[in-house]
Scaffold this motif. Structure first.
Motif, PDB file in Angstrom:
ATOM      1  N   ARG A  36      20.068  28.590  92.377  1.00  0.00           N
ATOM      2  CA  ARG A  36      19.552  28.204  91.064  1.00  0.00           C
ATOM      3  C   ARG A  36      19.037  26.768  91.095  1.00  0.00           C
ATOM      4  O   ARG A  36      17.981  26.447  90.526  1.00  0.00           O
ATOM      5  CB  ARG A  36      20.646  28.312  89.993  1.00  0.00           C
ATOM      6  CG  ARG A  36      21.016  29.729  89.574  1.00  0.00           C
ATOM      7  CD  ARG A  36      21.836  29.684  88.289  1.00  0.00           C
ATOM      8  NE  ARG A  36      22.302  30.987  87.896  1.00  0.00           N
ATOM      9  CZ  ARG A  36      23.528  31.455  88.132  1.00  0.00           C
ATOM     10  NH1 ARG A  36      24.400  30.692  88.781  1.00  0.00           N
ATOM     11  NH2 ARG A  36      23.886  32.654  87.734  1.00  0.00           N
ATOM     12  N   ASP A  54      20.804  32.446  82.813  1.00  0.00           N
ATOM     13  CA  ASP A  54      21.053  31.063  82.445  1.00  0.00           C
ATOM     14  C   ASP A  54      20.942  30.143  83.662  1.00  0.00           C
ATOM     15  O   ASP A  54      21.408  30.457  84.750  1.00  0.00           O
ATOM     16  CB  ASP A  54      22.451  30.919  81.840  1.00  0.00           C
ATOM     17  CG  ASP A  54      22.631  31.751  80.582  1.00  0.00           C
ATOM     18  OD1 ASP A  54      21.622  31.954  79.884  1.00  0.00           O
ATOM     19  OD2 ASP A  54      23.751  32.212  80.324  1.00  0.00           O
ATOM     20  N   GLY A  55      20.316  28.995  83.452  1.00  0.00           N
ATOM     21  CA  GLY A  55      20.329  27.954  84.466  1.00  0.00           C
ATOM     22  C   GLY A  55      19.264  28.034  85.532  1.00  0.00           C
ATOM     23  O   GLY A  55      19.289  27.248  86.478  1.00  0.00           O
ATOM     24  N   GLU A  77      16.135  21.132  80.159  1.00  0.00           N
ATOM     25  CA  GLU A  77      16.763  21.838  79.046  1.00  0.00           C
ATOM     26  C   GLU A  77      15.972  23.073  78.639  1.00  0.00           C
ATOM     27  O   GLU A  77      16.271  23.699  77.627  1.00  0.00           O
ATOM     28  CB  GLU A  77      16.901  20.899  77.837  1.00  0.00           C
ATOM     29  CG  GLU A  77      17.735  19.657  78.102  1.00  0.00           C
ATOM     30  CD  GLU A  77      19.160  20.001  78.525  1.00  0.00           C
ATOM     31  OE1 GLU A  77      19.757  20.923  77.939  1.00  0.00           O
ATOM     32  OE2 GLU A  77      19.657  19.359  79.463  1.00  0.00           O
ATOM     33  N   GLY A  79      15.027  26.694  78.425  1.00  0.00           N
ATOM     34  CA  GLY A  79      15.796  27.915  78.596  1.00  0.00           C
ATOM     35  C   GLY A  79      14.924  29.129  78.793  1.00  0.00           C
ATOM     36  O   GLY A  79      13.690  29.065  78.813  1.00  0.00           O
ATOM     37  N   ALA A  80      15.587  30.258  78.905  1.00  0.00           N
ATOM     38  CA  ALA A  80      14.883  31.524  79.115  1.00  0.00           C
ATOM     39  C   ALA A  80      14.080  31.948  77.897  1.00  0.00           C
ATOM     40  O   ALA A  80      13.217  32.818  78.003  1.00  0.00           O
ATOM     41  CB  ALA A  80      15.891  32.609  79.486  1.00  0.00           C
TER      42      ALA A  80
END
Length: 252
Positions: free
Chosen positions: A52, A80-81, A86, A88-89
């Motif tokens: 990741r 996630d991640g 910051e 996000g998906a």
């Protein structure tokens, strides 16, 4: 063949945003490959979180406009991640794609200090055409999100993990080339994760499977090897680029 970024950046800043070691000769070589896209195979025996971490780097700085797609093949690989900063998906330029019912069978199991072993396909449950179509649909989704996207490596495509298919799909290397080629056609950067346990001090190309993919692929430009430093616990990387020697280790 085929690291750069959004329009308006200098070549050096575009290359640096990809996450490769800061070596002048390497950056120059990557710039020469990057105009038509770039295909990367990311390998090494590290936990999923380290993959990741590398993905966030290869997806580019969060303040640079990108179209980012991550395709997850293993049930434990939650969305996630995977994206930088910051972001996000749920970001409009991001897409998370999973392949349900592709990697089914026994549950994934973790190995000490390494990634989870992928679930294996039931014998005959999934064929090459179905897998290839599902992955290519994820690549083509970039047109649905922003038609006419242009600029080298504006589109970033990550796949975690390829070894789910390695033993179960006929002609898996050819499928990999098809996927990398589709990203190249969109002048994008693809990074396909292929966890392998490579002995310390050896080149990733000493692994026969990695070597076969690297030398037999028309679309694979770079091999990135990951490891966890035994003293600091930091994630380190080294790069294999055509026409250049294997780089030294550098911290992500």
């Amino acid at each position: 063949m085929k690291v750069s970024g959004s329009a308006g950046q200098s070549p050096a800043s575009r290359t640096a945003s990809v996450g490769e070691p800061a070596e002048t000769g390497l950056r120059s070589r990557l710039r020469s490959l990057a105009a038509d896209g770039l295909g990367c195979l990311v390998t090494g025996h590290v936990p999923t979180e380290r993959y990741r971490e590398e993905t966030r780097k290869l997806f580019g700085a969060p303040d640079n406009p990108r179209l980012r797609t991550v395709l997850l093949t293993c049930p434990p690989a939650a969305p996630d991640g995977w994206f930088p900063g910051e972001l996000g998906a749920d970001h409009p330029a991001h897409e998370v794609v999973t392949l349900p019912n592709v990697a089914r069978g026994r549950a994934a199991t973790a190995t000490p200090g390494g990634p989870a072993e992928p679930s294996r396909l039931d014998d005959g449950s999934v064929d090459r055409d179905r897998i290839e179509a599902a992955i290519l649909d994820a690549v083509r989704s970039v047109e649905r999100r922003r038609p006419g996207v242009s600029g080298p490596l504006t589109f970033r495509f990550g796949l975690h993990r390829w070894d789910v298919f390695d033993h179960d799909v006929p002609d898996a290397p050819e499928v990999l080339d098809t996927v990398l080629g589709a990203v190249h056609d969109r002048r994008g950067l693809s990074h396909v994760h292929y966890p392998r346990q490579i002995e310390r001090g050896r080149s990733p190309l000493d692994d026969p499977v990695v070597s076969q993919l690297y030398h037999g692929s028309d679309e694979l430009d770079v091999v990135v090897e990951l490891r966890v430093d035994g003293e600091t616990g930091e994630t380190q990387q080294r790069w294999r680029v055509p026409g250049r020697r294997l780089t030294g280790w550098s911290t992500l």
